[in-house]
Motif scaffolding. Structure first.
Motif, mmCIF file in Angstrom:
data_model
loop_
_atom_site.group_PDB
_atom_site.id
_atom_site.type_symbol
_atom_site.label_atom_id
_atom_site.label_comp_id
_atom_site.label_asym_id
_atom_site.label_seq_id
_atom_site.Cartn_x
_atom_site.Cartn_y
_atom_site.Cartn_z
ATOM 1 N N GLU A 90 0.810 -1.209 0.000
ATOM 2 C CA GLU A 90 0.000 0.000 0.000
ATOM 3 C C GLU A 90 0.846 1.262 0.000
ATOM 4 O OE1 GLU A 90 -2.677 -0.162 3.260
ATOM 5 O OE2 GLU A 90 -4.013 -1.635 2.314
ATOM 6 N N ALA A 97 -3.981 0.639 -4.828
ATOM 7 C CA ALA A 97 -4.218 1.559 -3.723
ATOM 8 C C ALA A 97 -5.663 1.475 -3.245
ATOM 9 C CB ALA A 97 -3.909 2.985 -4.169
ATOM 10 N N ARG A 103 -8.980 -2.948 -6.481
ATOM 11 C CA ARG A 103 -8.603 -3.219 -5.091
ATOM 12 C C ARG A 103 -9.344 -4.432 -4.521
ATOM 13 N NH1 ARG A 103 -4.656 -2.300 -1.177
ATOM 14 N NH2 ARG A 103 -5.626 -2.212 0.877
#
Length: 234
Positions: A90, A97, A103
């Motif tokens: 991260e 991100a 994600r």
């Protein structure tokens, strides 16, 4: 024997410093590779198993179970392989991100690898921890689970998502590559070994990972060379 360190520097201008605690060729290897890929200042310290350093109070303060890896960060100690990799991913662009469209998929498969594959690999290579009397049964069952789960992971890798491309460094590819090493190099019984070559998309990730300069540097610090991810020797 006292803890000994292998220091590496990177990320000029970045004030963040990490210290990684591990044992050579243990799970800290994946975190070591991620640190090299991140290009940030860090120090790697290898602890002495025989001297009991993993159970020393100083290390228990980093990892309550006296295991590795443990990563000292500006925000305090982080322990467990998955947590260390997610933390670095991260912060240093080695994972999608928070808020990125991909994600959710990344997190799902990362946890799949952490919970479903890492744990099964441990049963394959250390079945006696479950049952000394039935170690063979435990190892065979672990192998069966791994083959099923690797097939699912192979299908995803074959679609080449951005977060699992062989040519792009990422914490999930690093994690998978290390686990592929363990399945081939360290099975409890030689006939239960699993070769990455049976899973072409995953094998391609391991081949690309082990060829990257960052991985080669981390591997050398852990005493490894050659095809240590894609076709390791026991």
């Amino acid at each position: 024997m006292a803890a000994h360190g292998v220091a590496a520097q990177g990320g000029a201008g970045i004030g963040m410093v990490y210290r990684l605690y591990g044992v050579q060729d243990f799970a800290n290897l994946a975190v070591h590779v991620a640190l090299e890929e991140a290009g940030v200042p860090y120090e790697a310290r290898f602890l002495d198993l025989e001297a009991g350093e993993l159970k020393a109070p100083a290390h228990l303060a980093r990892h309550p179970m006296g295991l590795v890896p443990a990563l000292e960060t500006p925000e305090g100690a982080v322990f467990e392989t998955g947590a260390c990799l997610l933390y670095l991913g991260e912060r240093h662009g080695l994972a999608p991100a928070p808020g990125a469209a991909e994600r959710g998929a990344f997190l799902s498969w990362f946890v799949f690898v952490n919970n479903g594959i890492h744990t099964a690999v441990m049963d394959l290579i250390h079945p006696y921890r479950i049952s000394e009397d039935h170690a063979r049964i435990v190892a065979e069952a672990a192998r069966a689970r791994l083959l099923e789960r690797l097939a699912a992971l192979e299908a995803v890798a074959a679609t080449r998502p951005d977060w699992l491309l062989p040519e792009r460094p990422g914490v999930l590819g690093i994690y998978i590559s290390m686990l592929l090493r363990w399945m081939k190099a360290f099975p409890w019984a030689a006939d239960l070994a699993i070769s990455a070559q049976g899973f072409p998309a995953l094998h391609a990730i391991a081949v690309a990972c082990e060829a990257r300069p960052a991985t080669i540097r981390a591997a050398a610090a852990n005493g490894l060379s050659g095809r240590f991810f894609s076709d390791p020797e026991g």
